[in-house]
Design a protein around this motif. Structure first.
Motif, PDB file in Angstrom:
ATOM      1  N   GLU A 161       0.812  -1.221   0.000  1.00  0.00           N
ATOM      2  CA  GLU A 161       0.000   0.000   0.000  1.00  0.00           C
ATOM      3  C   GLU A 161       0.844   1.269   0.000  1.00  0.00           C
ATOM      4  O   GLU A 161       0.533   2.236  -0.707  1.00  0.00           O
ATOM      5  CB  GLU A 161      -0.941   0.006   1.204  1.00  0.00           C
ATOM      6  CG  GLU A 161      -1.851   1.225   1.238  1.00  0.00           C
ATOM      7  CD  GLU A 161      -2.812   1.206   2.421  1.00  0.00           C
ATOM      8  OE1 GLU A 161      -3.501   2.230   2.611  1.00  0.00           O
ATOM      9  OE2 GLU A 161      -2.867   0.189   3.143  1.00  0.00           O
ATOM     10  N   ASP A 162       1.919   1.301   0.776  1.00  0.00           N
ATOM     11  CA  ASP A 162       2.726   2.519   0.857  1.00  0.00           C
ATOM     12  C   ASP A 162       3.339   2.855  -0.499  1.00  0.00           C
ATOM     13  O   ASP A 162       3.321   4.026  -0.926  1.00  0.00           O
ATOM     14  CB  ASP A 162       3.824   2.364   1.907  1.00  0.00           C
ATOM     15  CG  ASP A 162       3.282   2.361   3.331  1.00  0.00           C
ATOM     16  OD1 ASP A 162       2.117   2.775   3.520  1.00  0.00           O
ATOM     17  OD2 ASP A 162       4.026   1.945   4.239  1.00  0.00           O
ATOM     18  N   ARG A 163       3.896   1.859  -1.183  1.00  0.00           N
ATOM     19  CA  ARG A 163       4.501   2.114  -2.494  1.00  0.00           C
ATOM     20  C   ARG A 163       3.417   2.453  -3.523  1.00  0.00           C
ATOM     21  O   ARG A 163       3.652   3.275  -4.412  1.00  0.00           O
ATOM     22  CB  ARG A 163       5.331   0.916  -2.949  1.00  0.00           C
ATOM     23  CG  ARG A 163       6.574   0.686  -2.104  1.00  0.00           C
ATOM     24  CD  ARG A 163       7.547  -0.271  -2.783  1.00  0.00           C
ATOM     25  NE  ARG A 163       8.171   0.366  -3.944  1.00  0.00           N
ATOM     26  CZ  ARG A 163       8.227  -0.168  -5.153  1.00  0.00           C
ATOM     27  NH1 ARG A 163       7.673  -1.355  -5.395  1.00  0.00           N
ATOM     28  NH2 ARG A 163       8.827   0.465  -6.147  1.00  0.00           N
ATOM     29  N   ARG A 164       2.279   1.826  -3.407  1.00  0.00           N
ATOM     30  CA  ARG A 164       1.187   2.176  -4.321  1.00  0.00           C
ATOM     31  C   ARG A 164       0.786   3.633  -4.162  1.00  0.00           C
ATOM     32  O   ARG A 164       0.595   4.351  -5.146  1.00  0.00           O
ATOM     33  CB  ARG A 164      -0.015   1.259  -4.097  1.00  0.00           C
ATOM     34  CG  ARG A 164      -1.161   1.477  -5.074  1.00  0.00           C
ATOM     35  CD  ARG A 164      -2.208   2.452  -4.588  1.00  0.00           C
ATOM     36  NE  ARG A 164      -2.875   1.982  -3.384  1.00  0.00           N
ATOM     37  CZ  ARG A 164      -3.729   2.701  -2.697  1.00  0.00           C
ATOM     38  NH1 ARG A 164      -4.004   3.964  -3.059  1.00  0.00           N
ATOM     39  NH2 ARG A 164      -4.305   2.221  -1.601  1.00  0.00           N
ATOM     40  N   ARG A 165       0.662   4.079  -2.925  1.00  0.00           N
ATOM     41  CA  ARG A 165       0.296   5.481  -2.701  1.00  0.00           C
ATOM     42  C   ARG A 165       1.342   6.417  -3.299  1.00  0.00           C
ATOM     43  O   ARG A 165       1.006   7.440  -3.913  1.00  0.00           O
ATOM     44  CB  ARG A 165       0.122   5.749  -1.214  1.00  0.00           C
ATOM     45  CG  ARG A 165      -1.116   5.086  -0.600  1.00  0.00           C
ATOM     46  CD  ARG A 165      -1.269   5.440   0.870  1.00  0.00           C
ATOM     47  NE  ARG A 165      -2.437   4.802   1.459  1.00  0.00           N
ATOM     48  CZ  ARG A 165      -3.675   5.294   1.376  1.00  0.00           C
ATOM     49  NH1 ARG A 165      -3.890   6.436   0.754  1.00  0.00           N
ATOM     50  NH2 ARG A 165      -4.680   4.651   1.952  1.00  0.00           N
ATOM     51  N   ALA A 166       2.603   6.061  -3.142  1.00  0.00           N
ATOM     52  CA  ALA A 166       3.666   6.885  -3.711  1.00  0.00           C
ATOM     53  C   ALA A 166       3.616   6.865  -5.234  1.00  0.00           C
ATOM     54  O   ALA A 166       3.773   7.909  -5.893  1.00  0.00           O
ATOM     55  CB  ALA A 166       5.026   6.381  -3.216  1.00  0.00           C
ATOM     56  N   LEU A 167       3.418   5.699  -5.806  1.00  0.00           N
ATOM     57  CA  LEU A 167       3.309   5.570  -7.263  1.00  0.00           C
ATOM     58  C   LEU A 167       2.205   6.457  -7.807  1.00  0.00           C
ATOM     59  O   LEU A 167       2.416   7.227  -8.769  1.00  0.00           O
ATOM     60  CB  LEU A 167       3.041   4.111  -7.627  1.00  0.00           C
ATOM     61  CG  LEU A 167       2.606   3.824  -9.068  1.00  0.00           C
ATOM     62  CD1 LEU A 167       3.752   4.099 -10.034  1.00  0.00           C
ATOM     63  CD2 LEU A 167       2.112   2.382  -9.198  1.00  0.00           C
ATOM     64  N   PHE A 168       1.034   6.371  -7.227  1.00  0.00           N
ATOM     65  CA  PHE A 168      -0.095   7.140  -7.720  1.00  0.00           C
ATOM     66  C   PHE A 168       0.134   8.635  -7.548  1.00  0.00           C
ATOM     67  O   PHE A 168      -0.199   9.431  -8.426  1.00  0.00           O
ATOM     68  CB  PHE A 168      -1.378   6.705  -7.008  1.00  0.00           C
ATOM     69  CG  PHE A 168      -1.962   5.404  -7.503  1.00  0.00           C
ATOM     70  CD1 PHE A 168      -1.177   4.430  -8.101  1.00  0.00           C
ATOM     71  CD2 PHE A 168      -3.310   5.134  -7.349  1.00  0.00           C
ATOM     72  CE1 PHE A 168      -1.708   3.235  -8.553  1.00  0.00           C
ATOM     73  CE2 PHE A 168      -3.866   3.945  -7.796  1.00  0.00           C
ATOM     74  CZ  PHE A 168      -3.056   2.995  -8.397  1.00  0.00           C
ATOM     75  N   ALA A 169       0.724   9.016  -6.406  1.00  0.00           N
ATOM     76  CA  ALA A 169       0.931  10.435  -6.131  1.00  0.00           C
ATOM     77  C   ALA A 169       2.017  11.036  -7.019  1.00  0.00           C
ATOM     78  O   ALA A 169       1.893  12.171  -7.495  1.00  0.00           O
ATOM     79  CB  ALA A 169       1.295  10.631  -4.664  1.00  0.00           C
ATOM     80  N   GLU A 170       3.086  10.289  -7.270  1.00  0.00           N
ATOM     81  CA  GLU A 170       4.238  10.832  -7.982  1.00  0.00           C
ATOM     82  C   GLU A 170       4.091  10.790  -9.501  1.00  0.00           C
ATOM     83  O   GLU A 170       4.683  11.619 -10.202  1.00  0.00           O
ATOM     84  CB  GLU A 170       5.504  10.076  -7.571  1.00  0.00           C
ATOM     85  CG  GLU A 170       5.899  10.298  -6.120  1.00  0.00           C
ATOM     86  CD  GLU A 170       7.082   9.443  -5.697  1.00  0.00           C
ATOM     87  OE1 GLU A 170       7.837   8.966  -6.585  1.00  0.00           O
ATOM     88  OE2 GLU A 170       7.254   9.231  -4.473  1.00  0.00           O
ATOM     89  N   THR A 171       3.318   9.852 -10.007  1.00  0.00           N
ATOM     90  CA  THR A 171       3.251   9.673 -11.458  1.00  0.00           C
ATOM     91  C   THR A 171       1.965  10.160 -12.098  1.00  0.00           C
ATOM     92  O   THR A 171       1.933  10.418 -13.302  1.00  0.00           O
ATOM     93  CB  THR A 171       3.426   8.193 -11.825  1.00  0.00           C
ATOM     94  OG1 THR A 171       2.279   7.438 -11.379  1.00  0.00           O
ATOM     95  CG2 THR A 171       4.695   7.620 -11.197  1.00  0.00           C
ATOM     96  N   GLY A 172       0.883  10.246 -11.336  1.00  0.00           N
ATOM     97  CA  GLY A 172      -0.398  10.632 -11.919  1.00  0.00           C
ATOM     98  C   GLY A 172      -0.980   9.579 -12.833  1.00  0.00           C
ATOM     99  O   GLY A 172      -1.687   9.899 -13.794  1.00  0.00           O
ATOM    100  N   VAL A 173      -0.745   8.307 -12.509  1.00  0.00           N
ATOM    101  CA  VAL A 173      -1.223   7.237 -13.386  1.00  0.00           C
ATOM    102  C   VAL A 173      -2.752   7.205 -13.468  1.00  0.00           C
ATOM    103  O   VAL A 173      -3.315   6.908 -14.535  1.00  0.00           O
ATOM    104  CB  VAL A 173      -0.649   5.871 -12.949  1.00  0.00           C
ATOM    105  CG1 VAL A 173      -1.184   5.451 -11.582  1.00  0.00           C
ATOM    106  CG2 VAL A 173      -0.913   4.804 -14.000  1.00  0.00           C
ATOM    107  N   MET A 174      -3.423   7.562 -12.394  1.00  0.00           N
ATOM    108  CA  MET A 174      -4.883   7.578 -12.445  1.00  0.00           C
ATOM    109  C   MET A 174      -5.377   8.684 -13.386  1.00  0.00           C
ATOM    110  O   MET A 174      -6.363   8.498 -14.107  1.00  0.00           O
ATOM    111  CB  MET A 174      -5.466   7.782 -11.046  1.00  0.00           C
ATOM    112  CG  MET A 174      -5.299   6.583 -10.129  1.00  0.00           C
ATOM    113  SD  MET A 174      -6.337   5.173 -10.603  1.00  0.00           S
ATOM    114  CE  MET A 174      -7.927   5.689  -9.969  1.00  0.00           C
ATOM    115  N   GLU A 175      -4.685   9.810 -13.380  1.00  0.00           N
ATOM    116  CA  GLU A 175      -5.064  10.897 -14.283  1.00  0.00           C
ATOM    117  C   GLU A 175      -4.827  10.514 -15.743  1.00  0.00           C
ATOM    118  O   GLU A 175      -5.618  10.873 -16.627  1.00  0.00           O
ATOM    119  CB  GLU A 175      -4.285  12.161 -13.924  1.00  0.00           C
ATOM    120  CG  GLU A 175      -4.699  12.819 -12.613  1.00  0.00           C
ATOM    121  CD  GLU A 175      -4.185  12.095 -11.368  1.00  0.00           C
ATOM    122  OE1 GLU A 175      -4.632  12.437 -10.262  1.00  0.00           O
ATOM    123  OE2 GLU A 175      -3.330  11.183 -11.502  1.00  0.00           O
TER     124      GLU A 175
END
Length: 207
Positions: free
Chosen positions: A29-43
């Motif tokens: 979960e921690d790395r997932r949160r960082a991934l999503f926050a840093e890369t904008g993959v959801m956007e």
């Protein structure tokens, strides 16, 4: 009078959509949160839903974030694991309606390329009388223009359309146009609504 057609969203209605859960299992979960926050993959996924090319968009994002490239590419290469499993109870409801001659439409925020990718594994997604795919139409729920397009294309009065979607904002936008709506929390709840609308019997709905 009962509805003349039933409109299904796909994600979390007919097919589970849980990218957070997938990445939590794969990288924590921690790395997932960082991934999503840093890369904008959801956007970027939202851009794909709006018509951007699927693979090229993910590859471009991976190139811009080389430290996360492997994880970002999973969005494409393991997409079927992000979007799984099929919700068999809801699919059976869709198929039962269609077998009774009740038109069923899909109205979904889905990329054009990712839709074709999904069909490789989930052939049931092709079994609709009409398809309204955001990435093809370049209109994304809850844009009122997308709902207006559906009305104009199918020719059915808004109050004779029953729309099932899991998101409150999409439901609210449809309701403002006079559509009948059902916010999906479970296939059983949708089944009960179809019975209440006199579209299926309890036996047909699996209740």
């Amino acid at each position: 009078m009962k509805p003349e057609a039933v409109i299904f969203d796909i994600g979390n209605v007919l097919l589970r959509w849980d990218p957070e859960g997938f990445y939590d299992r794969e990288i924590g979960e921690d790395r997932r949160r960082a991934l999503f926050a840093e890369t904008g993959v959801m956007e970027v996924n939202d851009e794909v839903d709006a018509g951007a090319p699927f693979r090229a968009s993910i590859e471009d994002l991976a190139a811009r974030h080389p430290a996360w490239a492997a994880e970002i590419m999973m969005w494409h290469d393991r997409w079927h694991d992000l979007a799984s499993p099929p919700i068999t109870g809801a699919i059976r409801l869709r198929d039962t309606l269609r077998a009774k001659g009740i038109p069923v439409f899909a109205l979904t925020n889905f990329g054009d390329g990712s839709w074709d990718h999904a069909l490789l594994r989930y052939g049931f997604l092709a079994d609709f009388d009409r398809l309204y795919i955001s990435g093809r139409l370049r209109l994304v729920k809850p844009d009122p223009a997308l709902y207006a397009h559906v009305e104009a294309d199918c020719g059915i009065a808004p109050d004779r359309l029953l729309f099932a979607d899991d998101r409150a904002d999409n439901i609210a936008a449809a309701a403002r146009r006079g559509w009948r709506t059902h916010q999906v929390e479970s296939w059983e709840g949708l089944a009960r609504r179809l019975v209440a609308e006199d579209l299926l019997t309890e036996d047909e709905a699996g209740l």
